[in-house]
Motif scaffolding. Structure first.
Motif, PDB file in Angstrom:
ATOM      1  N   ASP A  54      -5.359  -5.988  -1.547  1.00 13.96           N
ATOM      2  CA  ASP A  54      -6.443  -6.537  -1.351  1.00 13.96           C
ATOM      3  C   ASP A  54      -6.425  -7.841  -1.293  1.00 13.96           C
ATOM      4  N   CYS A  71       1.806   1.816  -3.435  1.00 19.17           N
ATOM      5  CA  CYS A  71       0.651   2.154  -4.167  1.00 19.17           C
ATOM      6  C   CYS A  71       0.566   3.739  -3.937  1.00 19.17           C
ATOM      7  N   GLU A  72       0.645   4.172  -2.831  1.00 19.28           N
ATOM      8  CA  GLU A  72       0.246   5.577  -2.420  1.00 19.28           C
ATOM      9  C   GLU A  72       1.358   6.308  -3.158  1.00 19.28           C
ATOM     10  N   CYS A  91      -4.645  -9.159   2.056  1.00 19.75           N
ATOM     11  CA  CYS A  91      -5.435  -8.886   3.435  1.00 19.75           C
ATOM     12  C   CYS A  91      -6.673 -10.065   3.316  1.00 19.75           C
ATOM     13  N   LEU A 140     -10.451  -1.313  -2.421  1.00 22.16           N
ATOM     14  CA  LEU A 140      -9.595  -0.379  -2.688  1.00 22.16           C
ATOM     15  C   LEU A 140      -9.611   0.397  -4.010  1.00 22.16           C
ATOM     16  N   LYS A 141     -10.205   1.507  -4.058  1.00 24.06           N
ATOM     17  CA  LYS A 141     -10.510   2.262  -5.136  1.00 24.06           C
ATOM     18  C   LYS A 141      -9.625   3.168  -5.735  1.00 24.06           C
ATOM     19  N   ARG A 176      -9.352  10.606  -3.874  1.00 21.83           N
ATOM     20  CA  ARG A 176      -9.542   9.019  -3.253  1.00 21.83           C
ATOM     21  C   ARG A 176      -8.379   8.629  -2.470  1.00 21.83           C
ATOM     22  N   ALA A 228      -2.711  -1.966  -5.615  1.00 16.80           N
ATOM     23  CA  ALA A 228      -3.906  -1.995  -4.710  1.00 16.80           C
ATOM     24  C   ALA A 228      -4.802  -3.366  -5.039  1.00 16.80           C
ATOM     25  N   ARG A 229      -4.777  -3.797  -6.119  1.00 23.58           N
ATOM     26  CA  ARG A 229      -5.323  -5.235  -6.195  1.00 23.58           C
ATOM     27  C   ARG A 229      -4.455  -6.189  -5.251  1.00 23.58           C
ATOM     28  N   GLN A 235      -2.914   0.712  -9.612  1.00 22.51           N
ATOM     29  CA  GLN A 235      -4.174   0.046  -9.734  1.00 22.51           C
ATOM     30  C   GLN A 235      -3.771  -1.551  -9.197  1.00 22.51           C
ATOM     31  N   MET A 273       0.749  -1.259   0.006  1.00 19.65           N
ATOM     32  CA  MET A 273      -0.020   0.050  -0.157  1.00 19.65           C
ATOM     33  C   MET A 273       0.906   1.220  -0.022  1.00 19.65           C
TER      34      MET A 273
END
Length: 291
Positions: A242, A201-202, A245, A261-262, A291, A238-239, A235, A198
């Motif tokens: 997820d 991702c950020e 998790c 996670l959009k 977002r 983020a996948r 993206q 994450m």
């Protein structure tokens, strides 16, 4: 018996110390085996979906190329004054092909992540299996030692049977606690991986925002490429987060799902070939700014 105890005290201490270091192994191996089985199931499901999406991409590409390369149909529409209609059809086919391609790429990212996780999990399972063999061998040595020292009447220790029962009860409780500890440690490891993912991702979202900001005010086409590429990576990450998790939740019931996670949807290919203007780029920038 007292002499036998004294003679074997050091040996007994070494056995107990080594066994205590490996007490987590049986439970960890059981948990790891379940984890590998779950990953293998998800990997097979992803592989099946990937084959389906690949076939869909091939179909869309064939239809797109057929229409794009059809000189006869292009000429027919031109002669009948329907050139714009033909162009709209060609654009529609191209968009559908690009969208199918992106779905395939997205699932391929998931598949590749599962492959990596599965390989790592199998390596750890093999290591635990080796330790489990050593653990059982040491326990047998300990059992043989007890048989050597305590076999037969033990008048010197009348409470021997009662203490043996207490040891068995304590061992059962210890194994139960060890199971929970192993599960929580595994969940923490997976969640730590998800947290690092994450963070990556950020970072990609921030990079996309920076390029998008420049692109809003007449930046070069290269800015659009960098923008959408960073967003595409975000993206995918983020996948992955997820998926990690979900894996952690499968291991421990105490893990709560973080929800979807959009990340604002963008297409590197689509936005390069169907160039967004300043207004649409501004709207797009605002989408993932919030977002």
């Amino acid at each position: 018996m007292s002499q036998a105890l004294r003679d074997n005290a050091a040996y007994h201490s070494r056995l107990i110390s080594t066994i205590s270091e490996l007490d987590y192994v049986p439970s960890a191996l059981k948990l790891q085996t379940s984890y590998v089985d779950d990953l293998q199931t998800r990997l097979e499901e992803s592989q099946a979906l990937l084959r389906k999406l690949s076939e869909a991409t091939k179909k869309e590409r064939k239809e797109h190329e057929s229409l794009r390369d059809s000189t006869t149909r292009r000429l027919a529409h031109k002669l009948t004054g329907r050139k714009d209609q033909f162009q709209a059809m060609a654009t529609k086919e191209e968009r559908e092909y690009v969208e199918a391609l992106e779905k395939e790429y997205a699932e391929r990212d998931t598949y590749n992540l599962l492959v990596t996780m599965n390989e790592e999990a199998k390596r750890e399972k093999a290591d635990l299996a080796d330790k489990a063999i050593r653990y059982e061998a040491l326990k047998k040595e300990l059992s043989d030692l007890y048989m050597l020292v305590f076999d037969g009447p033990t008048e010197e220790y009348p409470e021997d049977d009662r203490l043996e029962y207490q040891v068995q009860s304590t061992q059962a409780l210890h194994e139960q606690i060890q199971d929970t500890l192993n599960a929580e440690c595994r969940a923490c490891e997976i969640l730590a991986h998800a947290d690092r993912t994450m963070n990556d991702c950020e970072a990609q979202v921030k990079e996309a925002l920076a390029h998008s900001q420049r692109d809003m005010w007449g930046g070069s086409r290269l800015n659009t490429v960098w923008d959408r590429n960073a967003l595409s990576l975000a993206q995918a990450l983020a996948r992955q987060a997820d998926s990690l998790c979900q894996q952690a939740r499968n291991v421990s019931p105490f893990v709560e799902l973080i929800g979807p996670l959009k990340i604002a949807q963008g297409s590197l290919v689509r936005d390069i070939f169907f160039s967004p203007d300043v207004i649409s780029e501004t709207e797009y920038h605002s989408q993932y700014s919030f977002r």
